[in-house]
Design a protein around this motif. Structure first.
Motif, mmCIF file in Angstrom:
data_model
loop_
_atom_site.group_PDB
_atom_site.id
_atom_site.type_symbol
_atom_site.label_atom_id
_atom_site.label_comp_id
_atom_site.label_asym_id
_atom_site.label_seq_id
_atom_site.Cartn_x
_atom_site.Cartn_y
_atom_site.Cartn_z
ATOM 1 N N GLN A 8 0.830 -1.210 0.000
ATOM 2 C CA GLN A 8 0.000 0.000 0.000
ATOM 3 C C GLN A 8 0.858 1.251 0.000
ATOM 4 N N PHE A 9 0.230 2.382 -0.286
ATOM 5 C CA PHE A 9 0.902 3.679 -0.111
ATOM 6 C C PHE A 9 1.110 3.905 1.384
ATOM 7 N N PRO A 10 2.065 4.746 1.780
ATOM 8 C CA PRO A 10 2.242 5.049 3.207
ATOM 9 C C PRO A 10 0.951 5.665 3.790
ATOM 10 N N ARG A 11 0.618 5.266 5.007
ATOM 11 C CA ARG A 11 -0.556 5.797 5.720
ATOM 12 C C ARG A 11 -0.126 6.124 7.156
ATOM 13 N N ASP A 12 -0.905 6.986 7.825
ATOM 14 C CA ASP A 12 -0.463 7.297 9.183
ATOM 15 C C ASP A 12 -0.857 6.186 10.157
ATOM 16 N N LEU A 13 -0.208 6.180 11.318
ATOM 17 C CA LEU A 13 -0.341 5.076 12.281
ATOM 18 C C LEU A 13 -1.795 4.871 12.704
ATOM 19 N N ALA A 14 -2.511 5.934 12.922
ATOM 20 C CA ALA A 14 -3.902 5.808 13.398
ATOM 21 C C ALA A 14 -4.738 5.015 12.391
ATOM 22 N N GLN A 15 -4.536 5.268 11.108
ATOM 23 C CA GLN A 15 -5.300 4.532 10.082
ATOM 24 C C GLN A 15 -4.897 3.054 10.077
ATOM 25 N N LYS A 16 -3.608 2.796 10.170
ATOM 26 C CA LYS A 16 -3.137 1.391 10.158
ATOM 27 C C LYS A 16 -3.657 0.666 11.404
ATOM 28 N N ARG A 17 -3.683 1.352 12.522
ATOM 29 C CA ARG A 17 -4.178 0.771 13.774
ATOM 30 C C ARG A 17 -5.637 0.316 13.596
ATOM 31 N N GLU A 18 -6.465 1.207 13.041
ATOM 32 C CA GLU A 18 -7.894 0.895 12.857
ATOM 33 C C GLU A 18 -8.075 -0.222 11.819
ATOM 34 N N LEU A 19 -7.303 -0.136 10.750
ATOM 35 C CA LEU A 19 -7.421 -1.158 9.693
ATOM 36 C C LEU A 19 -7.045 -2.542 10.243
ATOM 37 N N ALA A 20 -5.969 -2.613 11.021
ATOM 38 C CA ALA A 20 -5.525 -3.897 11.589
ATOM 39 C C ALA A 20 -6.613 -4.485 12.491
#
Lengths: 65, 65, 65, 65, 65, 65
Positions: A8-20
């Motif tokens: 994926q393109f780089p995303r901020d930590l908060a988005q990755k946290r929610e996605l995980a």
């Protein structure tokens, strides 16, 4: 298992946290997998390491995404 | 699809740009794939993250490549 | 290196043969890589192991590809 | 072949050097593979690019590893 | 983590069993990783899904490996 | 992008169908990604192609999962 690898393109930590959380929850509810068994890897690539339709990401107009 | 992932030494953008075009063109001409369907990911690794014949890249003489 | 892994629909051997030649040639001419250093892996997946836009391949109309 | 790709936390070079030797030696002795045929790739990810049990690595207490 | 993915020719179960033990042991002794944290995936490909130097595996003389 | 590759035990089509929808929905809602940009690949492996803690899946008692 299951091992989930996301290119994926780089995303901020908060988005990755929610996605995980949401991906893990999907495996628990749909497969009955244990939470502890689900691992998610984020392989972040920028426009100089990805191409689509023969054009590098960094050369594509934002509209073409 | 097709999704192409390349594990390689770091290369400059101009080379990756040309390589992505040629690979995409090959899929269009050989498979009849649409250009838009072809994605290319460049996973660049250096000599401290790759080994061959049990020897780290950074420890290999250039001649052994 | 380079190691090329392709996720794609199943294709016949003749097409894969030609595609492998063209991809290898691109690395030789663009990167100056040696032929022997280029490996290509074909990970063939069918419509029951791939989804796009939330729809399994086997459920997508051919037109949507 | 064989191509070995390892998704792991960052480690120092000396550890990766020793691990690459031992993995290569295992292929040579168990599979009878030639040393030159074995390549090892280290994909190092940190706690902001990996999650387990729905929790990002950087949010997990060290004890939960 | 660590997650080890091996792209290789098909091998019999006894060889894969021994190889998995030795690779896991290497992570335990070199990285101090817990045994339970080490997973090994065998992606077995045949000569019709792998090419080297532009030649499909199934077209290469055994000597060229 | 994003390209999601899942290494997992074999599952039936109905489960994969539901999982693909939920994962795609998570990308749309969390990242604002377009549905069409999300692809999911299922790499299904059986107990003879996966090992954990040095033991092949086919040799592990079901309780140890």
């Amino acid at each position: 298992m299951p091992i989930v690898t996301i290119q994926q393109f780089p995303r901020d930590l908060a988005q990755k946290r929610e996605l995980a959380q949401r991906i893990t929850q999907a495996f628990v509810e749909v497969y009955g997998a244990s939470e502890e068994s689900v691992q998610v890897f984020f392989n972040e690539v920028d426009g100089e390491s990805w191409a689509k339709a023969g054009t590098m990401g960094c050369d594509r107009s934002p509209a073409r995404g």
